[in-house]
Motif scaffolding. Structure first.
Motif, short mmCIF file in Angstrom:
data_model
loop_
_atom_site.label_atom_id
_atom_site.label_comp_id
_atom_site.label_asym_id
_atom_site.label_seq_id
_atom_site.Cartn_x
_atom_site.Cartn_y
_atom_site.Cartn_z
N LEU A 141 31.48 29.68 33.53
CA LEU A 141 31.74 29.68 34.85
C LEU A 141 33.12 30.15 35.21
N PRO A 142 33.39 30.56 36.30
CA PRO A 142 34.39 31.15 37.07
C PRO A 142 35.92 30.58 36.70
N THR A 143 36.88 31.40 36.11
CA THR A 143 38.21 30.89 36.14
C THR A 143 39.15 31.83 36.41
N LYS A 144 40.46 31.47 36.46
CA LYS A 144 41.49 32.20 37.17
C LYS A 144 41.71 33.49 36.40
N THR A 145 41.94 33.34 35.04
CA THR A 145 41.99 34.50 34.22
C THR A 145 40.89 34.69 33.18
N TYR A 146 40.65 35.61 32.68
CA TYR A 146 39.79 35.97 31.61
C TYR A 146 40.06 35.31 30.32
N ILE A 147 41.38 34.79 30.00
CA ILE A 147 41.62 34.05 28.93
C ILE A 147 41.34 32.60 29.03
N ASP A 148 41.34 31.83 30.25
CA ASP A 148 40.84 30.59 30.47
C ASP A 148 39.68 30.22 29.78
#
Length: 195
Positions: A141-148
């Motif tokens: 699911l979408p997150t603020k950064t790629y590493i979240d």
């Protein structure tokens, strides 16, 4: 007074289970419980020969990688069934498999890769008592950064043959959220393995 306190606790537990639950426990389709999954296959880069529809003839999955100058490479998958022509019952042809998700239909799947984590990928699974393979697409699911870390949605597709048009389609039939949050969907796929 103790009865009211107990009743409040009971209602809170029910609310959490019904509204806030995640993962396989909320699944209404017990068929896709990991206990019923007998095989999980990761598709390798290149040409993969697997009997997708369980007819005894090897079908083909082609996987190609696209590297680019940024950290966001991707993989592309396409599926082909080795099937007889409709009007010529002696000639086999490679027939491309459509992937249908509601109204949308495509002929390939594109992954999404970050530097640290893969955000979208696929597996093939076989269920207890079935000959054919199901397609599973996992996407974080979408997150603020790629590493979240975030929950992963598993979408399950069943292979159908449209006899009228003599074509093969993977149609979405079920979806479920992962039990835990992940950065990389490949870690989430471990939830599909039998315990």
């Amino acid at each position: 007074m103790r009865h009211i306190k107990w009743l409040k606790t009971f209602l809170i537990i029910i609310f959490v289970l019904v509204i806030g639950g995640t993962g396989w426990a909320e699944s209404k389709d017990e068929k896709f419980n990991p206990i019923n999954i007998t095989e999980v296959i990761k598709i390798e880069n290149g040409i993969n020969y697997i009997d997708l529809n369980g007819d005894g003839t090897k079908d083909m999955i082609v996987s190609g990688h696209r590297h680019n100058i940024t950290a966001h490479s991707f993989q592309i998958y396409s599926f082909y069934i080795n099937d007889l022509l409709k009007f010529d019952k002696k000639t086999f042809k490679w027939q491309i498999v459509a992937i249908e998700d509601g109204e949308k239909e495509s002929y390939l799947i594109v992954t999404n890769e970050g530097a640290e984590c893969i955000l979208k990928d696929i597996r093939l699974i076989r269920m207890k008592g079935d000959k054919e393979y199901y397609l599973v697409i996992a996407e974080r699911l979408p997150t603020k950064t790629y590493i979240d870390k975030e929950f992963v949605m598993f979408k399950f597709y069943k292979l159908f043959k449209d006899e009228l048009e003599n074509r093969w389609i993977y149609k979405k039939i079920f979806e479920s959220k992962s039990k835990k949050k992940y950065c990389d969907v490949n870690e989430a796929f471990a939830e599909l393995k039998r315990k």
